[in-house]
Design an enzyme around this catalytic site. Structure first.
Site, mmCIF file in Angstrom:
data_model
loop_
_atom_site.group_PDB
_atom_site.id
_atom_site.type_symbol
_atom_site.label_atom_id
_atom_site.label_comp_id
_atom_site.label_asym_id
_atom_site.label_seq_id
_atom_site.Cartn_x
_atom_site.Cartn_y
_atom_site.Cartn_z
ATOM 1 N N SER A 591 0.838 -1.189 0.000
ATOM 2 C CA SER A 591 0.000 0.000 0.000
ATOM 3 C C SER A 591 0.883 1.252 0.000
ATOM 4 O O SER A 591 1.637 1.461 -0.954
ATOM 5 C CB SER A 591 -0.951 -0.033 1.207
ATOM 6 O OG SER A 591 -1.968 0.930 1.079
ATOM 7 N N ASP A 666 -9.484 -4.417 -5.802
ATOM 8 C CA ASP A 666 -9.058 -3.498 -4.745
ATOM 9 C C ASP A 666 -9.878 -2.216 -4.854
ATOM 10 O O ASP A 666 -9.639 -1.395 -5.737
ATOM 11 C CB ASP A 666 -7.558 -3.217 -4.892
ATOM 12 C CG ASP A 666 -6.965 -2.512 -3.688
ATOM 13 O OD1 ASP A 666 -7.724 -1.832 -2.966
ATOM 14 O OD2 ASP A 666 -5.744 -2.632 -3.472
ATOM 15 N N HIS A 698 -7.798 -5.212 -1.340
ATOM 16 C CA HIS A 698 -6.528 -4.613 -0.916
ATOM 17 C C HIS A 698 -5.707 -5.554 -0.037
ATOM 18 O O HIS A 698 -4.489 -5.450 0.016
ATOM 19 C CB HIS A 698 -6.810 -3.303 -0.171
ATOM 20 C CG HIS A 698 -5.614 -2.418 -0.002
ATOM 21 N ND1 HIS A 698 -4.862 -1.966 -1.057
ATOM 22 C CD2 HIS A 698 -5.045 -1.877 1.115
ATOM 23 C CE1 HIS A 698 -3.878 -1.199 -0.609
ATOM 24 N NE2 HIS A 698 -3.967 -1.132 0.699
#
Length: 736
Positions: A591, A666, A698
């Protein structure tokens, strides 16, 4: 003969012990749950403060029960409810009490919407009459008791309903709800993700009024994701997602009067965001937190239902941004407790009901990291802080006058607390890098240990079979700052050898990875890599949390600049160490950490030879308004801040080995980020590796997904950082 046999047997036993102590960790064990620590189910402290309830699952009978326990003895007192006694429900997944604890809301058939939001079939269970009533025939959201337990408010298809539990009457409060256009009473995607709440309605103290937020997302741009599934044709998920600089939902606040059946609109001036609403101790006063788009101007309003007027009670501004919390607590006289970074560190303050500062309760060059609550009887506040070093957490109590501070926790590491309703007891959760989670019952007035609940001794014993390395804490001076750092070295580390280094970081604003706490799944992976001969290093650079506002907010309007500079400079210092192979330094992250690792291998291509980026942001132009603009303002205002730190714009710098990973479903960091990064690399004629995970969000998990993912990353690391290790092991085997 007998002596020889005994001697041989002893040698065999010794060899077995040595082998057991040197067992290697495998990915199958990590993702198969072999190292899972025992914990405590989320508990509900009963209103008497002497007992608590827990949801228990019996694997043998496949039943769920709500069991009541005594704090003092930790013994079960009674079973409040068992699914075995219910007709029509095989099990339930969660429960909520009414305030008087005479009724329960039971959740069944729960399905996730996004990170925090859920749809489910909900029931009311009357504990006295043992009557079970379904709230609605459809799947609904956020059912919530009125304070007297006579009604339940909930959201169905973006409209608010109130069900009367006594006469079974139903009131539809709003009628304009429509998917991807109007939402009443629950949050839109960006509020849920970035302001961390879903239920956007609240009952007043007497249940006579219901306040709610309305979201008009008509003009918010639409995002779509293909869902491949198993059918002949894919389907598509379409939802409103405001990217940086784009339109947000228009929000408005309303109060429904149940007796009059009338809704009032509340004037909040030029409110752009309404991140919190909460009724005060006064049944006629609603508190509302309002922010501007830049999120550096916060106003606390009080709205009075009697004269239908609103007034600003508290006003805070910041040169960068203000974080929204859930710490606002109203005392009986409507004075209130508030937390703020206004003196440079996060601390606790007391204000009068008119918004006048009475006193700053905590102060010092350290951060309050959690606020637990206020005991009206003793006038003491309970909180968690980093007074014992920024990598540690301790529990404290302090008088509301700021005097008589007492440290309640004793172990050095991470302490967290769950207090009983009357603040007589708390359950302390303690861990550090050498101690798995230890749950203890403690006395709140002085922290005295009363009883051990869960120790995880079995896990600690099992881990003795493995070849584990110590996680060493230190600091490293980089760009004029002492940065927190941990290091895991191979067992039997030899400073005369050269080792490859894998750096891990996250680096997002206010985050922390260097913390004195027990292992997560990645820590076992790092131990596995250390067993293979890698040094693993983690450094929290500028912009991370718990070292004051200036340290955290230095990255304002420049996400990816100072954090990247720190990781590159730190890697160069590591490369200069005699036992580090300067040609074998890699970095990885997920991320925000993937955004960082991508930038590092491109801007630091003279030091990093390998990088892995999982679900990375590759341009903040692609991310949502609330998070991105909090730290960057809009692209229209700060184009260079966005573009100068986007890895997409540095694709031509790639020299090392780069692995790019993303899930196609995601909803948070869209796969668009990876596709645009891939296209930039292709057009720069750069070779790279990548992996796309169909229909994964995600978190990229489900079934064997995590095992396959970490196998891929391990193989990539071995191939591109570990060739020297492989050659040394091969040479050693040939000698043997």
């Amino acid at each position: 003969m007998i002596r020889t046999f005994i001697f041989s047997f002893l040698l065999l036993g010794l060899a077995s012990v040595l082998t057991a102590q040197n067992q290697n960790i495998t990915l199958e064990e990590i993702w198969g749950g072999a190292f899972s620590a025992e914990g405590m189910d989320a508990l509900h402290s009963m209103k008497n403060g002497k007992q608590y309830s827990v949801l228990n699952f019996d694997r043998n009978t496949r039943t769920v029960s709500i069991d009541k326990y005594d704090y003092k003895t930790l013994q079960k007192v009674e079973t409040i409810l068992s699914s075995a006694d219910l007709d029509g429900i095989q099990y339930f997944q969660s429960y909520k009490f009414s305030r008087d604890e005479s009724k329960l809301i039971l959740a069944t058939e729960v399905e996730p919407v996004y990170r925090r939001s859920r749809l489910g079939v909900y029931y009311i269970y009357d504990i006295v009459s043992k009557k079970l009533t379904q709230i609605a025939a459809q799947k609904i959201q956020e059912p919530t008791f009125s304070p007297d337990g006579s009604k339940v408010a909930y959201v169905f298809e973006n409209n608010i309903y109130i069900k009367d539990l006594e006469d079974n009457g139903l009131i539809q409060v709003t009628k304009d709800g429509e998917r991807n256009r109007i939402i009443n009473g629950v949050t839109d995607w960006v509020y849920e993700e970035e302001f961390s709440f879903v239920r956007a309605f609240d009952w007043n103290e007497t249940g006579s009024h219901l306040a709610y937020i309305r979201f008009d997302e008509s003009d918010v741009p639409t995002f779509s994701m293909d869902v491949y599934g198993e059918n002949l044709y894919p389907s598509q998920q379409v939802f409103k997602y405001p990217k940086a600089g784009e339109k947000n939902s228009e929000v408005s606040l309303h109060v429904y009067d149940l007796d009059a059946g009338v809704t009032s609109d509340i004037d909040l001036g030029n409110a752009y965001y309404i991140p919190r609403i909460q009724w005060t101790s006064d049944k006629s006063r609603l508190s509302v937190q309002v922010m501007n788009r830049h999120q550096n101007d916060l106003k606390l309003y009080f709205y009075d239902t009697n004269n239908k007027s609103s007034k600003v009670i508290l006003h805070e501004t910041d040169k960068a941004y203000i974080d929204v919390t859930d710490n606002l607590t109203f005392l009986n006289d409507n004075s209130f407790i508030w937390t703020s970074e206004k003196d440079g560190y996060n601390h606790i303050y007391l204000y009068s009901k008119e918004g006048k500062l009475i006193n700053q309760i905590t102060n010092g060059d350290w951060e309050v990291t959690n606020y637990y609550g206020f005991d009206q009887k003793t006038s003491r506040i309970f909180y968690q802080s980093v007074e014992n070093g920024s990598i540690n957490r301790d529990i404290y109590s302090i008088g509301i006058n700021g005097k008589g501070k007492m440290r309640l926790s004793s172990g050095t590491g991470t302490n967290d607390a769950t207090f009983s309703t009357d603040f007589t007891y708390y359950i302390n959760t303690f861990s550090n890098t050498a101690t798995p989670y230890l749950y203890t019952l403690n006395r709140a007035k002085d922290g005295k240990l009363l009883k051990e609940i869960v120790s995880n001794e079995a896990l600690q014993s099992d881990l003795k079979q493995y070849q584990l390395s110590e996680k060493e804490f230190s600091t490293i001076n980089v760009n004029g700052n002492d940065l927190n750092m941990w290091t895991i070295k191979p067992k039997g580390f030899d400073q005369n050898k050269k080792y490859p280094v894998l750096m891990y970081q996250y680096s997002g604003p206010g985050s922390q990875q260097v913390a004195n706490r027990w292992n997560g799944s990645n820590d076992y992976w790092y131990q596995m890599l250390a067993q293979k001969g890698y040094i693993i290093v983690c450094i929290d650079g500028r912009g991370t949390g718990f070292k004051g506002a200036d340290f955290k907010k230095v990255t304002y309007k420049e996400l990816g600049k100072y954090e990247v500079e720190d990781q590159i400079a730190a890697a160069k210092q590591l490369a200069a160490l005699p036992y580090v192979d300067e040609e074998r330094i890699g970095i990885w992250g997920w991320s925000y950490g993937g955004f960082m690792s991508s930038n590092c291998i491109l801007k630091g291509n003279d030091v990093f030879s390998m990088a892995i980026a999982v679900a990375p942001v590759t341009s903040w132009r692609f991310y949502d308004t609330v998070y991105t603009e909090r730290y960057m303002r809009t692209p229209q205002e700060n184009a260079s801040g966005y573009d100068d730190n986007s890895p997409i714009n540095y694709a031509s710098n790639l020299k090392g080995d780069y692995l790019l990973i993303h899930g196609t479903a995601d909803d948070n960091v869209h796969v668009q980020n990876t596709m645009r990064m891939a296209e930039a690399l292709i057009q720069a004629n750069k070779q790279f590796d990548w992996a796309i995970y169909p229909d994964k969000n995600h978190g990229i998990y489900g079934g064997k997904t995590r095992l396959q993912l970490y196998t891929k990353m391990t193989d990539f690391i071995d191939e591109h950082l570990g060739d020297r290790i492989g050659k040394e092991l091969e040479a050693q085997e040939m000698k043997n």
